[in-house]
Design a protein around this motif. Sequence first.
Motif, PDB file in Angstrom:
ATOM      1  N   ILE A 184      -4.733 -34.320 -21.861  1.00  0.00           N
ATOM      2  CA  ILE A 184      -3.297 -34.290 -21.563  1.00  0.00           C
ATOM      3  C   ILE A 184      -2.513 -34.042 -22.845  1.00  0.00           C
ATOM      4  N   THR A 185      -2.931 -34.668 -23.928  1.00  0.00           N
ATOM      5  CA  THR A 185      -2.252 -34.500 -25.211  1.00  0.00           C
ATOM      6  C   THR A 185      -2.260 -33.046 -25.667  1.00  0.00           C
ATOM      7  N   ASP A 186      -3.366 -32.333 -25.435  1.00  0.00           N
ATOM      8  CA  ASP A 186      -3.488 -30.947 -25.862  1.00  0.00           C
ATOM      9  C   ASP A 186      -2.824 -29.960 -24.905  1.00  0.00           C
ATOM     10  N   HIS A 187      -2.342 -30.455 -23.754  1.00  0.00           N
ATOM     11  CA  HIS A 187      -1.734 -29.557 -22.771  1.00  0.00           C
ATOM     12  C   HIS A 187      -0.282 -29.270 -23.162  1.00  0.00           C
ATOM     13  N   PRO A 188       0.139 -28.002 -23.163  1.00  0.00           N
ATOM     14  CA  PRO A 188       1.492 -27.655 -23.616  1.00  0.00           C
ATOM     15  C   PRO A 188       2.596 -28.118 -22.679  1.00  0.00           C
ATOM     16  N   VAL A 189       2.268 -28.511 -21.437  1.00  0.00           N
ATOM     17  CA  VAL A 189       3.280 -28.965 -20.483  1.00  0.00           C
ATOM     18  C   VAL A 189       3.119 -30.454 -20.184  1.00  0.00           C
ATOM     19  N   LEU A 190       1.912 -30.864 -19.838  1.00  0.00           N
ATOM     20  CA  LEU A 190       1.682 -32.252 -19.446  1.00  0.00           C
ATOM     21  C   LEU A 190       1.983 -33.230 -20.580  1.00  0.00           C
ATOM     22  N   SER A 191       1.759 -32.827 -21.819  1.00  0.00           N
ATOM     23  CA  SER A 191       1.976 -33.743 -22.938  1.00  0.00           C
ATOM     24  C   SER A 191       3.449 -34.078 -23.135  1.00  0.00           C
ATOM     25  N   PHE A 192       4.364 -33.278 -22.541  1.00  0.00           N
ATOM     26  CA  PHE A 192       5.797 -33.544 -22.653  1.00  0.00           C
ATOM     27  C   PHE A 192       6.334 -34.255 -21.408  1.00  0.00           C
ATOM     28  N   ASN A 193       5.454 -34.627 -20.493  1.00  0.00           N
ATOM     29  CA  ASN A 193       5.887 -35.306 -19.280  1.00  0.00           C
ATOM     30  C   ASN A 193       6.435 -36.692 -19.609  1.00  0.00           C
ATOM     31  N   GLU A 194       7.535 -37.074 -18.945  1.00  0.00           N
ATOM     32  CA  GLU A 194       8.185 -38.345 -19.235  1.00  0.00           C
ATOM     33  C   GLU A 194       7.292 -39.531 -18.889  1.00  0.00           C
ATOM     34  N   HIS A 195       6.512 -39.420 -17.816  1.00  0.00           N
ATOM     35  CA  HIS A 195       5.607 -40.509 -17.434  1.00  0.00           C
ATOM     36  C   HIS A 195       4.527 -40.709 -18.494  1.00  0.00           C
ATOM     37  N   PHE A 196       4.067 -39.634 -19.094  1.00  0.00           N
ATOM     38  CA  PHE A 196       3.074 -39.734 -20.154  1.00  0.00           C
ATOM     39  C   PHE A 196       3.675 -40.440 -21.363  1.00  0.00           C
ATOM     40  N   ASN A 197       4.925 -40.144 -21.669  1.00  0.00           N
ATOM     41  CA  ASN A 197       5.619 -40.805 -22.769  1.00  0.00           C
ATOM     42  C   ASN A 197       5.703 -42.303 -22.513  1.00  0.00           C
ATOM     43  N   VAL A 198       6.071 -42.689 -21.302  1.00  0.00           N
ATOM     44  CA  VAL A 198       6.173 -44.107 -20.955  1.00  0.00           C
ATOM     45  C   VAL A 198       4.807 -44.778 -21.032  1.00  0.00           C
ATOM     46  N   PHE A 199       3.780 -44.101 -20.559  1.00  0.00           N
ATOM     47  CA  PHE A 199       2.430 -44.669 -20.584  1.00  0.00           C
ATOM     48  C   PHE A 199       2.002 -44.987 -22.012  1.00  0.00           C
ATOM     49  N   LEU A 200       2.368 -44.135 -22.948  1.00  0.00           N
ATOM     50  CA  LEU A 200       1.949 -44.311 -24.335  1.00  0.00           C
ATOM     51  C   LEU A 200       2.791 -45.332 -25.091  1.00  0.00           C
ATOM     52  N   THR A 201       4.024 -45.573 -24.647  1.00  0.00           N
ATOM     53  CA  THR A 201       4.949 -46.357 -25.452  1.00  0.00           C
ATOM     54  C   THR A 201       5.377 -47.687 -24.838  1.00  0.00           C
ATOM     55  N   ALA A 202       5.408 -47.795 -23.513  1.00  0.00           N
ATOM     56  CA  ALA A 202       5.966 -48.996 -22.865  1.00  0.00           C
ATOM     57  C   ALA A 202       5.067 -50.203 -23.092  1.00  0.00           C
ATOM     58  N   LYS A 203       5.669 -51.289 -23.566  1.00  0.00           N
ATOM     59  CA  LYS A 203       4.913 -52.526 -23.742  1.00  0.00           C
ATOM     60  C   LYS A 203       4.578 -53.163 -22.400  1.00  0.00           C
ATOM     61  N   ASP A 204       5.530 -53.128 -21.484  1.00  0.00           N
ATOM     62  CA  ASP A 204       5.328 -53.699 -20.151  1.00  0.00           C
ATOM     63  C   ASP A 204       5.362 -52.559 -19.140  1.00  0.00           C
ATOM     64  N   LEU A 205       4.218 -51.984 -18.867  1.00  0.00           N
ATOM     65  CA  LEU A 205       4.154 -50.855 -17.942  1.00  0.00           C
ATOM     66  C   LEU A 205       4.386 -51.300 -16.505  1.00  0.00           C
ATOM     67  N   ASN A 206       4.022 -52.538 -16.175  1.00  0.00           N
ATOM     68  CA  ASN A 206       4.212 -53.015 -14.802  1.00  0.00           C
ATOM     69  C   ASN A 206       5.692 -53.052 -14.424  1.00  0.00           C
ATOM     70  N   ALA A 207       6.547 -53.441 -15.376  1.00  0.00           N
ATOM     71  CA  ALA A 207       7.984 -53.458 -15.096  1.00  0.00           C
ATOM     72  C   ALA A 207       8.481 -52.050 -14.798  1.00  0.00           C
ATOM     73  N   TYR A 208       7.963 -51.072 -15.526  1.00  0.00           N
ATOM     74  CA  TYR A 208       8.375 -49.691 -15.288  1.00  0.00           C
ATOM     75  C   TYR A 208       7.861 -49.200 -13.941  1.00  0.00           C
ATOM     76  N   LYS A 209       6.664 -49.625 -13.569  1.00  0.00           N
ATOM     77  CA  LYS A 209       6.120 -49.223 -12.275  1.00  0.00           C
ATOM     78  C   LYS A 209       7.014 -49.714 -11.137  1.00  0.00           C
ATOM     79  N   LYS A 210       7.490 -50.959 -11.251  1.00  0.00           N
ATOM     80  CA  LYS A 210       8.321 -51.526 -10.197  1.00  0.00           C
ATOM     81  C   LYS A 210       9.689 -50.852 -10.154  1.00  0.00           C
TER      82      LYS A 210
END
Length: 365
Positions: A184-210
Amino acid sequence: AASAPKPLPSSGPKSLREMPHPLATSSSEEMGPALTPSPDLLLPRSIADKDLSLPNGTPVDTSSPASSSSLLNRLQLDDDLDVETRDLFVTVDDPKKHVCTMETYITYRVTTKTTRAEFDLPEYSVRRRYQDFDWLRNKLEESQPTHLIPPLPEKFVVKGVVDRFSEEFVETRRKALDKFLKRITDHPVLSFNEHFNVFLTAKDLNAYKKQGMALLSKMGESVKYVTGGYKLRTRPLEFAAIGDYLDTFSLKLGTIDRIAQRIIKEQLEYLVELREYGPVYSTWGGLEVELSEPLEGVSACIGNCCTALEELSEDMTEDFLPVLREYILYAESMKNVLKKRDQVQAEYEAKLEAVALRKEDRPKV
């Protein structure tokens, strides 16, 4: 004279060798006029002849593949891209076991280093479990329906056969999850996806899921509502050919996978027997002085066979079967892309039909 070995029975109507590859170049006589690509799928000459490149500067070859093997080579993802062209690095390591009252699970450390402006910090470190990776993949499929999403390692294992908390299994899964994120990181489109950004950075991913993305969720539900009541009338022949090829491809790979696992099982059973016979000949050689040398030779030969058979089984288990399973999962991912494309076409046909009905209902002047 020894008779020729009988071929394995076919598990499908045609073999892959007999089937024309849906993306390979073919003559008009073989494909017929019905399989001619739609005009909207053809690039203008000015674009087709132009040298294209990805955002990171990697050139893109737009020429048609000469064969299915060259196509696979072209689509093969390179894990060793030039480091200088990268601006995002992701690794998965440090698995840890968590024992709770209700469940026991494994988490992995996901470390991110980046120079992209979309990230607030240059480095992140979060912990994720398998279901978080599964959430990410589902979100990528929803938000990027026209892109092929890399597959995840399969979640479920047979209880009593594989211990999902063993060091070997956890390490195998860690490598697969690491490869998933790197692709995903090497993909020119998927690597800029907002969900991917959240997955890599959010401390509490469960809160974002809800909480979710309200706008995207509403848009997704509206698309499902519109397409849910309509069924695709006919799939264009070029996409139908790809779908048929993928079905046969998955069927053949599934057959190979089952045969390979059966071979490995029989090899391991035979290996257990060989390990029992080796010491028997060695002990026998100690009792028979005159036959000591040949019996020791037989024992040594059996030992060499054990070593060779063990290496062969390990190669198939570690190198062959994982790649085979990955091809199967990629074929399923491609089928999902076709389904998403069918949904978009069904929505488009529904809109055209609604416009036509409105025109018919207009009073004639």
